[in-house]
Design a protein around this motif. Structure first.
Motif, PDB file in Angstrom:
ATOM      1  N   HIS A  10       9.006 -22.353 -15.526  1.00 43.11           N
ATOM      2  CA  HIS A  10      10.343 -21.753 -15.484  1.00 43.11           C
ATOM      3  C   HIS A  10      10.474 -20.981 -14.169  1.00 43.11           C
ATOM      4  CE1 HIS A  10      13.238 -18.362 -16.350  1.00 43.11           C
ATOM      5  NE2 HIS A  10      13.951 -19.414 -16.684  1.00 43.11           N
ATOM      6  N   PHE A  11      11.429 -21.396 -13.321  1.00 43.47           N
ATOM      7  CA  PHE A  11      11.691 -20.725 -12.047  1.00 43.47           C
ATOM      8  C   PHE A  11      12.968 -19.900 -12.169  1.00 43.47           C
ATOM      9  CE2 PHE A  11       8.645 -23.683 -10.432  1.00 43.47           C
ATOM     10  CZ  PHE A  11       8.196 -23.177  -9.211  1.00 43.47           C
ATOM     11  N   ILE A 126       2.685 -23.240  -7.611  1.00 47.68           N
ATOM     12  CA  ILE A 126       2.608 -22.198  -6.583  1.00 47.68           C
ATOM     13  C   ILE A 126       3.094 -22.739  -5.238  1.00 47.68           C
ATOM     14  CG2 ILE A 126       1.022 -20.769  -5.220  1.00 47.68           C
ATOM     15  CD1 ILE A 126      -0.731 -20.535  -7.753  1.00 47.68           C
ATOM     16  N   ALA A 127       2.673 -23.949  -4.903  1.00 44.68           N
ATOM     17  CA  ALA A 127       3.072 -24.565  -3.631  1.00 44.68           C
ATOM     18  C   ALA A 127       4.587 -24.781  -3.576  1.00 44.68           C
ATOM     19  CB  ALA A 127       2.340 -25.897  -3.447  1.00 44.68           C
ATOM     20  N   ILE A 140      11.584 -15.668  -5.431  1.00 49.68           N
ATOM     21  CA  ILE A 140      11.676 -16.436  -6.672  1.00 49.68           C
ATOM     22  C   ILE A 140      10.405 -16.251  -7.495  1.00 49.68           C
ATOM     23  CG2 ILE A 140      10.818 -18.562  -5.567  1.00 49.68           C
ATOM     24  CD1 ILE A 140      12.788 -20.110  -7.443  1.00 49.68           C
ATOM     25  N   SER A 141      10.580 -16.066  -8.782  1.00 52.88           N
ATOM     26  CA  SER A 141       9.446 -15.893  -9.692  1.00 52.88           C
ATOM     27  C   SER A 141       9.328 -17.109 -10.596  1.00 52.88           C
ATOM     28  CB  SER A 141       9.628 -14.628 -10.542  1.00 52.88           C
ATOM     29  OG  SER A 141       9.706 -13.480  -9.738  1.00 52.88           O
ATOM     30  N   GLN A 157       8.059 -11.148 -17.009  1.00 53.66           N
ATOM     31  CA  GLN A 157       6.866 -10.326 -16.796  1.00 53.66           C
ATOM     32  C   GLN A 157       6.329 -10.482 -15.373  1.00 53.66           C
ATOM     33  OE1 GLN A 157       7.792  -8.948 -19.909  1.00 53.66           O
ATOM     34  NE2 GLN A 157       5.709  -8.237 -19.597  1.00 53.66           N
ATOM     35  N   ALA A 158       6.605 -11.626 -14.755  1.00 54.60           N
ATOM     36  CA  ALA A 158       6.095 -11.892 -13.401  1.00 54.60           C
ATOM     37  C   ALA A 158       6.956 -11.257 -12.315  1.00 54.60           C
ATOM     38  CB  ALA A 158       6.012 -13.395 -13.173  1.00 54.60           C
ATOM     39  N   LYS A 159       8.177 -10.886 -12.651  1.00 53.44           N
ATOM     40  CA  LYS A 159       9.098 -10.318 -11.659  1.00 53.44           C
ATOM     41  C   LYS A 159       8.659  -8.914 -11.247  1.00 53.44           C
ATOM     42  CE  LYS A 159      13.237 -12.881 -12.878  1.00 53.44           C
ATOM     43  NZ  LYS A 159      14.653 -12.789 -13.228  1.00 53.44           N
TER      44      LYS A 159
END
Length: 391
Positions: A10-11, A126-127, A140-141, A157-159
């Protein structure tokens, strides 16, 4: 045959509207920025992380936001730029991803199931993120997980501007400590009810059986219990750039009357806009087609800010028609097409009186659905008989 392990990424473009404004005006970087309508009657469509520290959030009345942070900078918003950057990111993803869904103007799901046979899916994701950042400059997360729900929750949670991988089998452990309203669909009313049951964290749901949850909350309770287990089965729906909604009319007699042609253009634009709203889509491109008696057919299109509103589409249709039409020439066929469709979830509706306008269109569509599409029409599209003219 062994079922392949699902991998869904999910982006989510971080504070997308603000990020675009900062790219276009670097002086806004690290400042409390509010994108939206006027200070008096507008609504916050998006806010920077610096503004969020003051308790400001999207959909908040701008007046209240300014009370919380008087030094905040209000930016009216350049929605055409948001559409352009969104398409840019979409093109980058489309060139790489085997299967992806554009959930909104700034949100994407990518299905990488089965791809782990050929490459490390986490490294690949990741790339892709690095490529998007490098080419567009946008933060972007993303989260990689085994289903869409876990991926979406984990992205939050990654933001800001980070990433996370919830390994297969770790879903329940990841969810357990999170507030129960992190589950999509748990609104304020349900959240209060759950807290009354002693359910504050997602893991607390598992103190109840599925049957108990269903008894307390109906089918939604059983669904919550399933989600608390980390289970979710929604598929990634393929994004089709070419999908469009169109209508055209071949006249029984060739038409030269400008008032009639423009009236017909408005009617057809209303028609495709209505169909767009029924499909819960927004359009990012519009085209008008004209065919002359000698069957020469010409068309012209333009990119537009994502919308489903008649009042935003009709002026575009008019402009395209006037640029395309050969004055004085009779017209055999007239057509309107909307394309570059994306899902309805778009924060752009929060600009100015957008929310009120959307509610108005919903009310109009409800009347059309109940009593017929022709009951409500723009005044210029209503055909008046000679008898009525004489009244």
């Amino acid at each position: 045959m062994q079922i392949p392990q699902r991998y869904i990424a999910h982006f989510d473009l971080d504070s997308f509207f603000v990020s675009v404004e900062v790219l276009n005006n670097p002086d806004l970087k690290d400042k409390p920025v509010l994108v939206g309508g006027s200070a008096e009657r507008g609504v916050v469509a998006a806010c920077s992380y610096a503004a969020r520290k003051f308790g400001i959030h999207s959909a908040m009345p701008m007046k209240k936001a300014m009370q919380l942070c008087p030094q905040a900078i209000i930016v009216r918003g350049t929605r055409g730029e948001y559409s352009r950057f969104s398409r840019w990111v979409t093109d980058i993803i489309a060139a790489k991803a085997p299967l992806f869904e554009k959930a909104s103007i700034d949100e994407f799901y990518i299905d990488l199931t089965g791809m782990d046979k050929y490459f490390d899916v986490f490294k690949w994701t990741i790339a892709l993120r690095e490529e998007i950042i490098e080419k567009t400059g946008l933060p972007i997360s993303f989260a990689l997980a085994t289903n869409k729900m876990i991926a979406k929750i984990a992205t939050d949670q990654a933001k800001p501007n980070g990433y996370i991988f919830i390994q297969p089998g770790m879903e329940k452990e990841f969810l357990a400590p999170l507030p129960v309203n992190k589950i999509p669909g748990v609104g304020e009313h349900t959240f209060i009810h759950l807290k009354e049951m002693g359910i504050n964290a997602i893991g607390d749901i598992l103190n109840y059986s599925a049957a108990e949850m269903e008894k307390r909350l109906g089918k939604w309770g059983a669904d919550l219990w399933t989600k608390a287990q980390g289970l979710h089965f929604s598929e990634v729906h393929p994004y089709h750039e070419a999908k469009s909604i169109s209508t055209e009319n071949t006249f029984e007699e060739n038409k030269t009357d400008m008032a009639f042609l423009l009236s017909e253009l408005v009617r057809m634009t209303e028609k495709v806009a209505y169909e767009l709203r029924q499909d819960e889509k927004l359009a990012g491109c519009m085209a008008v087609k004209i065919r002359y008696p000698d069957f020469e057919t010409t068309s012209r299109q333009t990119t537009i800010n994502y919308t489903f509103r008649d009042d935003e589409l009709i002026p575009v249709a008019m402009d395209l028609f006037h640029k395309l039409y050969r004055k004085g020439q009779p017209v055999r066929l007239l057509g309107v097409r909307l394309s570059e469709l994306t899902n309805h979830a778009i924060q752009g509706s929060l600009f100015d009186d957008g929310a009120k306008k959307n509610n108005l269109y919903k009310a109009i569509d409800d009347v059309k659905n109940k009593f017929g599409k022709s009951l409500l029409q723009k005044a210029r599209t209503v055909k008046i008989t000679d008898k009525e003219k004489g009244r």
